[in-house]
Design a protein around this motif. Structure first.
Motif, PDB file in Angstrom:
ATOM      1  N   GLU A  36      14.632  14.424  65.716  1.00 56.26           N
ATOM      2  CA  GLU A  36      14.417  13.141  66.298  1.00 56.26           C
ATOM      3  C   GLU A  36      15.546  12.404  65.526  1.00 56.26           C
ATOM      4  OE1 GLU A  36      12.358  11.377  68.401  1.00 56.26           O
ATOM      5  OE2 GLU A  36      11.812  13.385  68.901  1.00 56.26           O
ATOM      6  N   GLY A  37      15.918  11.131  66.187  1.00 53.23           N
ATOM      7  CA  GLY A  37      17.183  10.344  65.566  1.00 53.23           C
ATOM      8  C   GLY A  37      16.609   9.837  64.213  1.00 53.23           C
ATOM      9  N   GLN A  38      17.609   9.695  63.407  1.00 50.40           N
ATOM     10  CA  GLN A  38      17.107   9.245  61.854  1.00 50.40           C
ATOM     11  C   GLN A  38      18.047   7.883  61.755  1.00 50.40           C
ATOM     12  OE1 GLN A  38      15.159  10.318  59.466  1.00 50.40           O
ATOM     13  NE2 GLN A  38      14.424  11.795  61.211  1.00 50.40           N
ATOM     14  N   LEU A  39      17.501   6.625  61.413  1.00 51.70           N
ATOM     15  CA  LEU A  39      18.166   5.459  61.625  1.00 51.70           C
ATOM     16  C   LEU A  39      19.424   5.633  60.318  1.00 51.70           C
ATOM     17  CD1 LEU A  39      18.308   2.582  62.792  1.00 51.70           C
ATOM     18  CD2 LEU A  39      16.826   1.949  60.842  1.00 51.70           C
ATOM     19  N   ASP A  42      22.086   7.283  61.757  1.00 55.63           N
ATOM     20  CA  ASP A  42      22.725   6.457  63.030  1.00 55.63           C
ATOM     21  C   ASP A  42      23.403   5.456  62.550  1.00 55.63           C
ATOM     22  OD1 ASP A  42      21.802   8.251  64.931  1.00 55.63           O
ATOM     23  OD2 ASP A  42      20.073   7.073  65.542  1.00 55.63           O
ATOM     24  N   VAL A  43      23.058   4.862  61.570  1.00 50.64           N
ATOM     25  CA  VAL A  43      23.751   3.613  61.008  1.00 50.64           C
ATOM     26  C   VAL A  43      25.167   4.026  60.308  1.00 50.64           C
ATOM     27  CG1 VAL A  43      23.993   1.785  59.047  1.00 50.64           C
ATOM     28  CG2 VAL A  43      21.744   2.185  60.584  1.00 50.64           C
ATOM     29  N   ALA A  44      25.028   5.136  59.609  1.00 48.94           N
ATOM     30  CA  ALA A  44      26.366   5.697  58.842  1.00 48.94           C
ATOM     31  C   ALA A  44      27.297   6.185  60.062  1.00 48.94           C
ATOM     32  CB  ALA A  44      25.934   6.931  58.267  1.00 48.94           C
ATOM     33  N   LEU A  45      26.843   6.863  61.159  1.00 46.96           N
ATOM     34  CA  LEU A  45      27.683   7.188  62.343  1.00 46.96           C
ATOM     35  C   LEU A  45      28.309   5.839  62.968  1.00 46.96           C
ATOM     36  CD1 LEU A  45      25.749   9.980  63.911  1.00 46.96           C
ATOM     37  CD2 LEU A  45      28.038  10.139  62.773  1.00 46.96           C
ATOM     38  N   GLY A  46      27.289   4.785  63.061  1.00 45.25           N
ATOM     39  CA  GLY A  46      27.847   3.587  63.580  1.00 45.25           C
ATOM     40  C   GLY A  46      28.843   2.988  62.818  1.00 45.25           C
ATOM     41  N   ALA A  47      29.011   3.226  61.537  1.00 45.39           N
ATOM     42  CA  ALA A  47      30.048   2.566  60.753  1.00 45.39           C
ATOM     43  C   ALA A  47      31.164   3.369  60.656  1.00 45.39           C
ATOM     44  CB  ALA A  47      29.421   2.228  59.271  1.00 45.39           C
ATOM     45  N   GLY A  87      28.536  -2.908  69.688  1.00 46.55           N
ATOM     46  CA  GLY A  87      27.907  -2.034  70.556  1.00 46.55           C
ATOM     47  C   GLY A  87      27.028  -0.829  69.800  1.00 46.55           C
ATOM     48  N   LEU A  88      27.648  -0.360  68.986  1.00 42.22           N
ATOM     49  CA  LEU A  88      26.799   0.817  68.083  1.00 42.22           C
ATOM     50  C   LEU A  88      25.656   0.276  67.284  1.00 42.22           C
ATOM     51  CD1 LEU A  88      30.015   3.177  67.193  1.00 42.22           C
ATOM     52  CD2 LEU A  88      27.892   3.510  68.944  1.00 42.22           C
ATOM     53  N   PHE A  89      26.198  -0.764  66.799  1.00 46.03           N
ATOM     54  CA  PHE A  89      25.064  -1.573  65.952  1.00 46.03           C
ATOM     55  C   PHE A  89      23.665  -1.998  66.914  1.00 46.03           C
ATOM     56  CE2 PHE A  89      23.105  -5.564  64.296  1.00 46.03           C
ATOM     57  CZ  PHE A  89      22.652  -5.119  62.998  1.00 46.03           C
ATOM     58  N   LYS A  90      23.902  -2.614  67.974  1.00 43.84           N
ATOM     59  CA  LYS A  90      22.883  -2.718  69.003  1.00 43.84           C
ATOM     60  C   LYS A  90      22.354  -1.656  69.488  1.00 43.84           C
ATOM     61  CE  LYS A  90      21.996  -5.697  73.064  1.00 43.84           C
ATOM     62  NZ  LYS A  90      22.560  -6.404  74.025  1.00 43.84           N
ATOM     63  N   LEU A  91      22.959  -0.602  69.816  1.00 43.59           N
ATOM     64  CA  LEU A  91      22.292   0.751  70.173  1.00 43.59           C
ATOM     65  C   LEU A  91      21.431   1.193  69.044  1.00 43.59           C
ATOM     66  CD1 LEU A  91      22.114   3.147  72.216  1.00 43.59           C
ATOM     67  CD2 LEU A  91      23.932   3.972  71.037  1.00 43.59           C
ATOM     68  N   THR A  93      19.958  -0.577  66.660  1.00 46.54           N
ATOM     69  CA  THR A  93      18.884  -1.596  66.303  1.00 46.54           C
ATOM     70  C   THR A  93      17.906  -2.179  67.489  1.00 46.54           C
ATOM     71  OG1 THR A  93      20.355  -3.593  66.643  1.00 46.54           O
ATOM     72  CG2 THR A  93      19.944  -2.550  64.468  1.00 46.54           C
ATOM     73  N   GLN A  94      18.383  -2.060  68.641  1.00 45.61           N
ATOM     74  CA  GLN A  94      17.606  -2.400  69.640  1.00 45.61           C
ATOM     75  C   GLN A  94      17.390  -1.202  70.712  1.00 45.61           C
ATOM     76  OE1 GLN A  94      19.381  -5.643  71.293  1.00 45.61           O
ATOM     77  NE2 GLN A  94      19.248  -7.145  69.524  1.00 45.61           N
ATOM     78  N   GLY A  95      17.993  -0.244  70.406  1.00 46.51           N
ATOM     79  CA  GLY A  95      18.018   0.742  71.339  1.00 46.51           C
ATOM     80  C   GLY A  95      17.435   2.146  70.885  1.00 46.51           C
ATOM     81  N   ASP A  96      17.835   3.465  71.605  1.00 46.84           N
ATOM     82  CA  ASP A  96      17.409   4.543  70.931  1.00 46.84           C
ATOM     83  C   ASP A  96      18.136   4.987  69.798  1.00 46.84           C
ATOM     84  OD1 ASP A  96      15.234   4.852  72.770  1.00 46.84           O
ATOM     85  OD2 ASP A  96      16.620   6.009  74.176  1.00 46.84           O
ATOM     86  N   GLY A  97      19.234   4.504  69.302  1.00 52.02           N
ATOM     87  CA  GLY A  97      20.121   5.055  68.207  1.00 52.02           C
ATOM     88  C   GLY A  97      21.046   5.894  69.045  1.00 52.02           C
ATOM     89  N   ILE A  98      22.214   6.096  68.120  1.00 57.20           N
ATOM     90  CA  ILE A  98      23.211   7.127  68.644  1.00 57.20           C
ATOM     91  C   ILE A  98      22.742   8.459  68.792  1.00 57.20           C
ATOM     92  CG2 ILE A  98      25.612   8.034  67.836  1.00 57.20           C
ATOM     93  CD1 ILE A  98      25.963   5.393  66.337  1.00 57.20           C
ATOM     94  N   THR A  99      22.078   9.118  67.899  1.00 59.91           N
ATOM     95  CA  THR A  99      21.787  10.533  67.835  1.00 59.91           C
ATOM     96  C   THR A  99      20.865  10.833  69.193  1.00 59.91           C
ATOM     97  OG1 THR A  99      21.695  10.611  65.463  1.00 59.91           O
ATOM     98  CG2 THR A  99      20.623  12.330  66.589  1.00 59.91           C
ATOM     99  N   ARG A 100      19.912   9.969  69.333  1.00 53.23           N
ATOM    100  CA  ARG A 100      18.962  10.051  70.629  1.00 53.23           C
ATOM    101  C   ARG A 100      19.661   9.902  71.823  1.00 53.23           C
ATOM    102  NH1 ARG A 100      13.420   7.282  69.254  1.00 53.23           N
ATOM    103  NH2 ARG A 100      12.200   9.240  70.223  1.00 53.23           N
ATOM    104  N   THR A 101      20.737   8.961  71.688  1.00 50.41           N
ATOM    105  CA  THR A 101      21.321   8.568  73.240  1.00 50.41           C
ATOM    106  C   THR A 101      22.087   9.747  73.607  1.00 50.41           C
ATOM    107  OG1 THR A 101      21.123   6.354  72.722  1.00 50.41           O
ATOM    108  CG2 THR A 101      22.793   7.060  74.184  1.00 50.41           C
TER     109      THR A 101
END
Length: 108
Positions: A36-39, A42-47, A87-91, A93-101
């Motif tokens: 499962e996606g880990q926040l 995902d946050v580290a990838l988003g940065a 966009g990645l931050f919104k994904l 925090t408000q979406g499924d996250g980068i990994t799950r997407t």
């Protein structure tokens, strides 16, 4: 601001670029291995992804864009980097996250 626009110049930016390379090399397989996606991942990838891409694009600009057009091209690249980061931050925090997407691309 000059350091961000000329992101392929300077020792500090090169250290950031190399650190983001190492981070992405570790985070991408870790994200793929998680069921499962880990926040936190995902946050580290988003940065790391926008920072790494922005600096890399500045190398390309320096190599291939004529000198007179580099300033506007770098400004446009910075705007696209900012939009990507938002966009990645919104994904995350408000979406499924980068990994799950990304994993959803391979689901039927």
């Amino acid at each position: 601001m000059s350091g961000v626009l000329n992101a392929d110049r300077g020792r500090g930016m090169m250290k950031i670029y190399h650190a983001s390379s190492i981070a992405l090399a570790a985070l991408a397989p870790a994200a793929a291995a998680m069921p499962e996606g880990q926040l936190a991942i995902d946050v580290a990838l988003g940065a790391a992804m926008p920072v790494h891409s922005h600096i890399a694009m500045n190398f390309i600009i320096s190599d291939y864009v004529p000198k007179g057009a580099r300033g506007p091209t770098r400004a446009a690249t910075l705007a696209l980097t900012a939009a990507t980061a938002v966009g990645l931050f919104k994904l995350n925090t408000q979406g499924d996250g980068i990994t799950r997407t990304v994993k959803s691309l391979w689901k039927a």
